[in-house]
Write an enzyme that holds these catalytic residues in place. Structure first.
Site, mmCIF file in Angstrom:
data_model
loop_
_atom_site.group_PDB
_atom_site.id
_atom_site.type_symbol
_atom_site.label_atom_id
_atom_site.label_comp_id
_atom_site.label_asym_id
_atom_site.label_seq_id
_atom_site.Cartn_x
_atom_site.Cartn_y
_atom_site.Cartn_z
ATOM 1 C CG HIS A 1 3.114 65.183 21.154
ATOM 2 N ND1 HIS A 1 2.997 64.217 20.195
ATOM 3 C CD2 HIS A 1 4.057 66.044 20.700
ATOM 4 C CE1 HIS A 1 3.809 64.498 19.201
ATOM 5 N NE2 HIS A 1 4.484 65.595 19.483
HETATM 6 P P1 TYD Z 1 5.287 68.967 16.918
HETATM 7 O O1 TYD Z 1 4.628 67.744 16.383
HETATM 8 O O2 TYD Z 1 4.621 69.687 18.032
HETATM 9 O O3 TYD Z 1 6.774 68.580 17.302
HETATM 10 P P2 TYD Z 1 7.381 68.325 18.747
HETATM 11 O O4 TYD Z 1 6.356 67.539 19.486
HETATM 12 O O5 TYD Z 1 8.639 67.588 18.500
HETATM 13 O O6 TYD Z 1 7.589 69.690 19.321
HETATM 14 O O7 TYD Z 1 5.535 69.963 15.708
HETATM 15 C C1 TYD Z 1 6.268 71.159 15.861
HETATM 16 C C2 TYD Z 1 5.589 72.264 15.097
HETATM 17 O O8 TYD Z 1 5.487 71.925 13.726
HETATM 18 C C3 TYD Z 1 4.170 72.538 15.598
HETATM 19 O O9 TYD Z 1 4.019 73.943 15.630
HETATM 20 C C4 TYD Z 1 3.281 71.986 14.532
HETATM 21 C C5 TYD Z 1 4.148 72.003 13.287
HETATM 22 N N1 TYD Z 1 3.851 70.839 12.405
HETATM 23 C C6 TYD Z 1 3.136 71.029 11.247
HETATM 24 O O10 TYD Z 1 2.720 72.155 10.909
HETATM 25 N N2 TYD Z 1 2.871 69.950 10.448
HETATM 26 C C7 TYD Z 1 3.286 68.706 10.764
HETATM 27 O O11 TYD Z 1 3.044 67.731 10.020
HETATM 28 C C8 TYD Z 1 4.030 68.511 11.983
HETATM 29 C C9 TYD Z 1 4.511 67.158 12.395
HETATM 30 C C10 TYD Z 1 4.285 69.622 12.766
#
Ligand code: TYD
Length: 136
Positions: A54
């Site tokens: 993303h």
């Molecule tokens: P995400 O950034 O979407 O990780 P990836 O792209 O590797 O799948 O994060 C995964 C989940 O964690 C998403 O539901 C959002 C949550 N999250 C938080 O609540 N706080 C944060 O600081 C981060 C980075 C993720």
């Protein structure tokens, strides 16, 4: 600003070598060009898994392989480059608006991500087509 791959930087952090064990340092707005609002880390990644995939509209970030190794694939909508991180004293600075994916995690690797913003789901661009439109 419409940042491109040329704005991505590998940054060498200070490394204080010592026979008792080495020490490295990150100071906000000194070693990295932003204030740190959030720190998170990715660990216990099963073999073959991919994280990220993303872009962020407002979040700048700095990624360090505190342990082990992984690859960060960065894409500015025109060019792509794969950075292999495997040193705890070298980090990758990413300005806003770049697509990035983290993959090829080694066993027991630990990815630390320093972010310039608090978490906001609205900051994510999760669809690649939407990212390409955003970059135009
Ligand atoms: P995400 O950034 O979407 O990780 P990836 O792209 O590797 O799948 O994060 C995964 C989940 O964690 C998403 O539901 C959002 C949550 N999250 C938080 O609540 N706080 C944060 O600081 C981060 C980075 C993720």
């Amino acid at each position: 600003m419409n940042f491109t791959l040329s704005d991505v930087k590998l940054i060498n952090l200070p490394k204080i070598e010592d026979p008792r064990g080495n020490l490295s340092i990150i100071e906000e707005e000194n070693h990295i060009p932003f204030k740190i609002e959030r720190t998170y880390w990715i660990y216990d990644v099963p073999g073959g898994q991919v994280r990220g995939g993303h872009a962020f509209k407002n979040q700048q970030e700095f990624i360090v392989a505190l342990s082990g190794s992984f690859d960060v694939v960065v894409d500015d909508g025109i060019n792509k480059y794969t950075y292999s991180l495997n040193r705890s004293y070298i980090g990758l600075y990413l300005p806003v608006g770049l697509w990035r994916q983290i993959q090829n995690f080694s066993t027991n690797s630990l990815a630390m991500i320093l972010s310039s913003t608090q978490f906001s789901g609205d900051d994510y661009i999760r669809e690649y087509d939407e990212f390409l439109k955003y970059k135009r």
